[in-house]
Design a protein around this motif. Structure first.
Motif, mmCIF file in Angstrom:
data_model
loop_
_atom_site.group_PDB
_atom_site.id
_atom_site.type_symbol
_atom_site.label_atom_id
_atom_site.label_comp_id
_atom_site.label_asym_id
_atom_site.label_seq_id
_atom_site.Cartn_x
_atom_site.Cartn_y
_atom_site.Cartn_z
ATOM 1 N N ARG A 4 -31.089 -43.616 -2.719
ATOM 2 C CA ARG A 4 -32.181 -43.319 -3.660
ATOM 3 C C ARG A 4 -33.526 -43.096 -2.967
ATOM 4 N NH1 ARG A 4 -32.521 -47.439 -8.502
ATOM 5 N NH2 ARG A 4 -32.686 -48.924 -6.767
ATOM 6 N N ASN A 5 -34.264 -42.118 -3.462
ATOM 7 C CA ASN A 5 -35.611 -41.806 -2.948
ATOM 8 C C ASN A 5 -36.573 -41.967 -4.123
ATOM 9 O OD1 ASN A 5 -37.977 -40.442 -2.196
ATOM 10 N ND2 ASN A 5 -36.875 -38.987 -0.898
ATOM 11 N N PRO A 6 -37.339 -43.063 -4.167
ATOM 12 C CA PRO A 6 -38.097 -43.361 -5.396
ATOM 13 C C PRO A 6 -39.144 -42.309 -5.745
ATOM 14 C CG PRO A 6 -38.654 -44.912 -3.621
ATOM 15 C CD PRO A 6 -37.477 -44.115 -3.150
ATOM 16 N N THR A 7 -39.732 -41.657 -4.725
ATOM 17 C CA THR A 7 -40.766 -40.649 -5.016
ATOM 18 C C THR A 7 -40.202 -39.238 -4.980
ATOM 19 O OG1 THR A 7 -41.340 -40.375 -2.688
ATOM 20 C CG2 THR A 7 -42.531 -42.079 -3.910
ATOM 21 N N PRO A 62 -44.697 -37.240 5.735
ATOM 22 C CA PRO A 62 -44.875 -38.634 6.160
ATOM 23 C C PRO A 62 -44.623 -39.628 5.026
ATOM 24 C CG PRO A 62 -46.678 -37.267 6.998
ATOM 25 C CD PRO A 62 -45.862 -36.399 6.084
ATOM 26 N N ALA A 63 -44.782 -39.186 3.776
ATOM 27 C CA ALA A 63 -44.636 -40.115 2.636
ATOM 28 C C ALA A 63 -43.176 -40.383 2.256
ATOM 29 C CB ALA A 63 -45.396 -39.566 1.427
ATOM 30 N N ASP A 95 -44.170 -31.713 1.311
ATOM 31 C CA ASP A 95 -42.907 -32.083 0.677
ATOM 32 C C ASP A 95 -41.815 -31.130 1.150
ATOM 33 O OD1 ASP A 95 -41.162 -33.478 -1.012
ATOM 34 O OD2 ASP A 95 -42.651 -33.594 -2.610
ATOM 35 N N HIS A 96 -40.583 -31.417 0.736
ATOM 36 C CA HIS A 96 -39.426 -30.619 1.160
ATOM 37 C C HIS A 96 -39.415 -29.304 0.377
ATOM 38 C CE1 HIS A 96 -35.322 -29.455 1.996
ATOM 39 N NE2 HIS A 96 -35.108 -30.547 2.709
ATOM 40 N N ALA A 97 -39.356 -28.195 1.119
ATOM 41 C CA ALA A 97 -39.405 -26.889 0.465
ATOM 42 C C ALA A 97 -38.118 -26.582 -0.298
ATOM 43 C CB ALA A 97 -39.655 -25.795 1.500
ATOM 44 N N GLY A 98 -37.048 -27.261 0.056
ATOM 45 C CA GLY A 98 -35.786 -26.957 -0.613
ATOM 46 C C GLY A 98 -35.572 -27.758 -1.871
ATOM 47 N N THR A 99 -36.006 -28.999 -1.849
ATOM 48 C CA THR A 99 -35.605 -29.915 -2.911
ATOM 49 C C THR A 99 -36.685 -30.159 -3.966
ATOM 50 O OG1 THR A 99 -36.312 -31.760 -1.542
ATOM 51 C CG2 THR A 99 -33.985 -31.151 -1.431
ATOM 52 N N THR A 100 -37.932 -29.845 -3.657
ATOM 53 C CA THR A 100 -38.995 -30.164 -4.610
ATOM 54 C C THR A 100 -39.027 -29.125 -5.734
ATOM 55 O OG1 THR A 100 -40.235 -30.989 -2.714
ATOM 56 C CG2 THR A 100 -41.432 -30.775 -4.793
#
Lengths: 392, 392
Positions: free
Chosen positions: A359-362, A368-369, B215-220
């Motif tokens: 699980r990835n809460p955010t 970096p976050a 953030d991740h370009a694929g998953t966001t």
């Protein structure tokens, strides 16, 4: 497993390659990643697990006979995107060693070989082609082509590796019975601590070379310009719009400009499109629409655009029976797709393959976050140990 | 002067700092530019002209008493924009030495000192602030602030210079009577071989820091993104549009992205706006409109934008009487404005200043394709010799 035991091993690598942004700079076969590869060898040595290298830069630590049949592989990669998170990759390797500790502590002896694997250059952050190690292992890329890929300083993968890659593992399908890759989830889809992957969205990278006419930014009349930055900018916005319309993902996050000077209209702007969708026709339609709009705009700007597909990964559906078995072993863990590429996706073309997600809460990743709770990571180790026991 | 004599001296520096693009990489106080500075000293030595340094990195080669009053300065700069042309700058220095040769060959002895000058860091290509040398010479920038400016590797101007800059030349206005800078024209406005400058458009550089969420370009999911590349792209197009509407020039030609990886939504995109117009209110209106549109778009993208004015140069009107005299000396040479900044523009705040332009058949500048005919360059030397004789 307790969160404390997980954190004890995790803390050994937590600082390696972390920079002032809080993110990680772990390029394949460069300094911080080489330290992690040494750490891998030390961990294997502590556990009496002989380490082999497949000649492609992928490392294997063996519990059981490396020449045996139907080995179960588990692991992931050490390399990060620049200023990426610390979990994407290394979590799967740390969890693999801890799962083995747990099985051994319980007195378990596997009937099939188990290997912890560290794939090389999964992100494509250094040589531009993601999953390079697993592509070589499975024969999805010619060794000579892989050897010639260059990093931003002009160093080739062959030079970094110190040899031409060996290519596909001999006897691949009889020697490897299954791969289970544990990975941090990269969206916010997973509400339980651990889930099982169903599929990977098709995805790819396209390079757009926008060329125009280098000139003085102060003196050149607006009407006389052939400025490729305009065509690039329009394409960035078009990619975003087309992806939203199609329910897909499209991003232009990387750009190189020549000469990249404040007072000089560029002669060249090079941008990369990352596109992904639930199915290949949707992804193709988005890319086609972006290329069409970029080309139209280039006509208006007096520029030119050349598009090169750098890598395309077809949709991956993981072994459905295996995913179902894993979910059942883990108390009906949720089964979910991902839009991120993984070495497991490459392996799935050759051997039964599954993925466990923590699980990835955010939902944040490649940043970096990026973060997972130690308790969830410990649950991931427990799940992986269960799966390895059942599969071997 | 014959084109052949011009070309003979020109050929001595033609290859210095030229790279495979055909353009020049002559950053101030770095290797190829240091070679040119040595060449300057050698040329001065050949002509028995003592060389002084003003402690700011500007070089002077003296014909006559360096401590005399009302010296007439002539020259330009060696540094280029990255992959720039070979004429922008060096033409003024080579022409100055040749004009002196011509005056001496004619047996002329000036009543006032003449100095050939090579200004440092005119383009701002290395330390980001154009006309740094002339700003220091005239006191338009604090030495401590100049010393702290950094290049892309973090080297400060003070480190490159080997000292804190000395600042304004003592007795500036009594010691320097006039400056005449010869320069290649940077548009296609000049139809005669040689012209005289009337004014420099006001111009400036503004840095736009667009911040979002890495953030991740694929998953966001598209809806969850805060992608500063979108805000940057919109601003590039807005700057172009606002400049066209106002009859001004605006360009975003330089960009830096963090982390600049194909599969990672950037956390930061930094773009530079170069804006120029015939008058300051028009330039300010264009910049205000671009900032307003960027800010609005940032609101829609969930990003933030911070704008910093890095350098602003007010409109320069060269000494009208002097320009008229020069034009008359040169057989009614055309008088025309330019939208490019020059050290002469900085000097004009303190001393009577003029510029001669040499025809640019294509109008191209800041590009490998920048070119002037040797015959026109020779005419430029003739014109400069005439002007120096009349002024001294």
């Amino acid at each position: 497993m307790s969160a404390k035991v997980f954190s004890a091993l995790w803390s050994e690598i937590e600082a390696i390659g972390r920079v002032s942004s809080g993110g990680y700079m772990r390029y394949a076969l460069e300094q911080p990643e080489l330290v992690l590869r040494d750490w891998f060898r030390n961990q294997a040595h502590r556990r009496d697990m002989p380490v082999t290298d497949d000649g492609n830069g992928n490392l294997f630590a063996w519990w059981g006979d490396q020449w045996g049949r139907d080995a179960v592989l588990t692991g992931s990669h050490f390399d990060s995107v620049p200023h990426g998170g610390g979990y994407d990759g290394p979590l799967g390797i740390v969890s693999a060693f801890l799962a083995i500790d747990q099985l051994r502590a319980a007195g378990y002896t596997p009937a099939k070989p188990i290997a912890v694997v560290a794939f090389v250059e999964e992100e494509g952050g250094r040589f531009g082609l993601p999953c390079l190690g697993s592509r070589l292992l499975t024969g999805a890329i010619e060794p000579a082509r892989a050897a010639a890929l260059t990093d931003r300083d002009g160093v080739t993968f062959g030079e970094a590796l110190g040899a031409t890659p060996a290519g596909p593992l001999p006897g691949l399908t009889s020697r490897i019975g299954a791969l289970v890759e544990l990975h941090i989830e990269q969206g916010r889809q997973l509400e339980a601590p651990v889930g099982v992957a169903s599929a990977i969205w098709p995805h790819g990278r396209w390079r757009f070379d926008f060329t125009g006419h280098g000139d003085h930014a102060g003196t050149t009349r607006m009407a006389d310009r052939r400025d490729p930055m305009l065509t690039f900018a329009y394409t960035v916005l078009a990619a975003n719009k087309e992806a939203r319309l199609a329910g897909a993902h499209a991003t232009m996050a990387r750009v190189e400009v020549e000469p990249n000077a404040t007072n000089a209209i560029p002669s060249l702007v090079r941008g990369w499109l990352d596109a992904r969708a639930a199915d290949t026709p949707t992804m193709d339609a988005v890319v086609d629409a972006v290329v069409k709009r970029a080309t139209e705009r280039a006509g208006r700007d007096g520029t030119e655009v050349v598009v090169t597909a750098e890598s395309i990964s077809e949709e991956v559906t993981f072994d459905t029976a295996l995913a179902g078995r894993l979910s059942a072993m883990l108390g009906d863990a949720p089964i979910l797709p991902t839009s991120a590429g993984h070495d497991a996706g490459v392996l799935s073309a050759k051997v039964p393959t599954a993925m466990l997600f923590v699980r990835n809460p955010t939902g944040i990743s490649h940043s970096p976050a990026e973060f997972a709770e130690p308790g969830d990571c410990a649950s991931g180790v427990d799940a992986l140990a269960t799966v390895l026991r059942e599969l071997t």
